[in-house]
Design a protein around this motif. Structure first.
Motif, PDB file in Angstrom:
ATOM      1  N   GLN A  75       0.807  -1.219   0.000  1.00 14.82           N
ATOM      2  CA  GLN A  75       0.000   0.000   0.000  1.00 14.82           C
ATOM      3  C   GLN A  75       0.840   1.269   0.000  1.00 14.82           C
ATOM      4  O   GLN A  75       0.309   2.357  -0.204  1.00 14.82           O
ATOM      5  CB  GLN A  75      -0.923   0.014   1.225  1.00 14.82           C
ATOM      6  CG  GLN A  75      -1.796  -1.212   1.378  1.00 14.82           C
ATOM      7  CD  GLN A  75      -2.711  -1.435   0.196  1.00 14.82           C
ATOM      8  OE1 GLN A  75      -3.153  -0.478  -0.449  1.00 14.82           O
ATOM      9  NE2 GLN A  75      -3.004  -2.693  -0.107  1.00 14.82           N
ATOM     10  N   THR A 102      -1.118   8.354   2.799  1.00 14.03           N
ATOM     11  CA  THR A 102      -2.456   8.176   3.364  1.00 14.03           C
ATOM     12  C   THR A 102      -2.324   7.270   4.578  1.00 14.03           C
ATOM     13  O   THR A 102      -1.740   6.187   4.476  1.00 14.03           O
ATOM     14  CB  THR A 102      -3.404   7.528   2.340  1.00 14.03           C
ATOM     15  OG1 THR A 102      -3.467   8.343   1.176  1.00 14.03           O
ATOM     16  CG2 THR A 102      -4.801   7.375   2.929  1.00 14.03           C
ATOM     17  N   LEU A 104      -2.478   4.466   7.223  1.00 18.75           N
ATOM     18  CA  LEU A 104      -2.871   3.067   7.126  1.00 18.75           C
ATOM     19  C   LEU A 104      -3.242   2.545   8.505  1.00 18.75           C
ATOM     20  O   LEU A 104      -2.551   2.825   9.489  1.00 18.75           O
ATOM     21  CB  LEU A 104      -1.716   2.236   6.561  1.00 18.75           C
ATOM     22  CG  LEU A 104      -1.391   2.432   5.078  1.00 18.75           C
ATOM     23  CD1 LEU A 104      -0.039   1.811   4.739  1.00 18.75           C
ATOM     24  CD2 LEU A 104      -2.481   1.823   4.207  1.00 18.75           C
ATOM     25  N   THR A 121      -7.528   2.182   4.837  1.00 22.79           N
ATOM     26  CA  THR A 121      -7.197   3.600   4.991  1.00 22.79           C
ATOM     27  C   THR A 121      -8.374   4.370   5.568  1.00 22.79           C
ATOM     28  O   THR A 121      -8.203   5.494   6.041  1.00 22.79           O
ATOM     29  CB  THR A 121      -6.804   4.225   3.642  1.00 22.79           C
ATOM     30  OG1 THR A 121      -7.878   4.044   2.710  1.00 22.79           O
ATOM     31  CG2 THR A 121      -5.539   3.602   3.086  1.00 22.79           C
TER      32      THR A 121
END
Length: 270
Positions: A75, A102, A104, A121
Motif C-alpha cells: 500500500q 495516506t 494506514l 485507509t
C-alpha cells in the motif's frame, strides 16, 4: 518488492482488505522462508520471538511480522523491513513510521496454522480475530460469564456436535470488536450481542450487532463479517464504519513469494 506489484492490491476507497497466510504449509514447502522473514524484523522483534519457548510459537510470531510488513508495503512505497510499530497502553498496535501519504490502519490475528491481517485507509477502528475450531474450551461456562443472555440462549439451542464451532464464531466476533476499539480485556463482552443465524453458516456473512448500556448508541456505527475457513478456522472482522457498508476484499499470500486475490470471497456488510 517492486512497485508494479502494488496496483491490483491497492486499497479502493473505504474497503477493508483481509490477507490470509496459511504459514505452516509455506514452511513445509520452502526451506529458506524463515531466513528471509527473519531478515525483515527488528532486533527487538527478534528478541520477542526468541522468548517463546516452542519453535511453533516462534514460527507463528515470525509469520505474523512478515505478513503485516509485506501487506503494508503493498500500500505504500516502503520496503517491508523499514516499518516500525508501537502499541497503545492497552496493547493495540499502530504504525510508528515511516509516515505513509495516506494513513494506514491494520490489525493482526493468529492461531496455529493461520495468520490474518486486516488493513484499511478509511477505518481506524478496525479489528480481526481468528481461532482454530479444534481448540477445545468449556464453551458454555465461558459464555455464561462473558456473553450476553441472548447469545447464551442461542448457544444452548445449538446441537452438541456444532456447539464448539458456534462458540468460536461468537468469540471471534467479540475479539474483533474489542481489538477494534483498543479496549482489550477492560471491555465487557456482554455489552454487545451478535445475532448469528441458526444453524451457523460457513459464510462469509454479515452479522448484526446490538449494543447495550453505555454502548447502545454505537450500534448503528459498526459492521461485522464472520466466516469459516477450510472447516478449521473461525474468522471475524469488524469496523466502526459510521454506519456505512463494510466492504471486504480477500487475498491469500505467502509474503515475499506470491499473493492472489480471492474474488469469490469478497463480501459487503450493508
Amino acid at each position: 518488492m517492486s512497485l508494479q506489484d502494488h496496483g491490483p492490491h491497492q486499497l479502493r476507497g473505504d474497503e477493508v482488505q483481509l490477507w490470509r497466510f496459511f504459514y505452516e504449509d509455506a514452511w513445509a514447502q520452502d526451506a529458506l522462508i524463515a531466513t528471509d522473514y527473519d531478515a525483515l524484523i527488528t532486533p527487538s522483534e527478534r528478541q520477542r520471538m526468541l522468548a517463546f519457548r516452542f519453535e511453533k510459537d516462534q514460527r507463528q510470531y515470525l509469520a505474523a511480522r512478515a505478513l503485516v510488513r509485506t501487506v503494508l508495503s503493498l500500500q505504500a512505497n516502503t520496503p517491508p523491513a523499514d516499518w516500525r510499530f508501537g502499541a497503545t497502553a492497552r496493547g493495540k498496535p499502530f504504525i510508528e513510521g515511516p509516515a505513509a501519504p495516506t494513513p494506514l490502519h491494520f490489525n493482526l490475528a493468529h492461531t496455529h496454522g493461520l495468520v490474518v491481517c486486516a488493513v484499511s485507509t478509511a477505518h481506524s477502528r478496525l479489528g480481526v480475530d481468528v481461532e482454530s475450531i479444534d481448540r477445545r474450551t468449556a464453551a458454555l461456562d465461558i459464555a455464561d460469564s462473558q456473553f450476553s443472555p441472548a447469545e447464551c440462549a442461542w448457544l444452548r439451542g445449538i446441537p452438541p456436535e456444532q456447539l464448539h464451532q458456534a462458540f468460536m464464531q461468537v468469540w471471534t466476533l467479540k475479539e474483533a470488536w474489542i481489538k477494534a476499539t483498543g479496549e482489550g480485556l477492560s471491555a465487557e463482552l456482554s455489552q454487545c450481542t451478535f445475532a448469528l443465524p441458526t444453524p451457523p453458516v460457513a459464510g462469509p456473512a454479515a452479522v448484526p450487532a446490538t449494543f447495550h448500556g453505555d454502548s447502545a448508541e454505537q450500534g448503528m456505527h459498526w459492521r461485522f463479517i464472520q466466516a469459516l475457513l477450510q472447516d478449521r478456522f473461525a474468522v471475524a472482522a469488524g469496523a466502526d464504519t459510521q454506519g456505512q457498508p463494510l466492504r471486504c476484499r480477500v487475498f491469500d499470500t505467502v509474503p515475499l513469494r506470491h499473493h492472489a486475490e480471492r474474488p469469490e470471497l469478497a463480501f459487503t456488510a450493508a
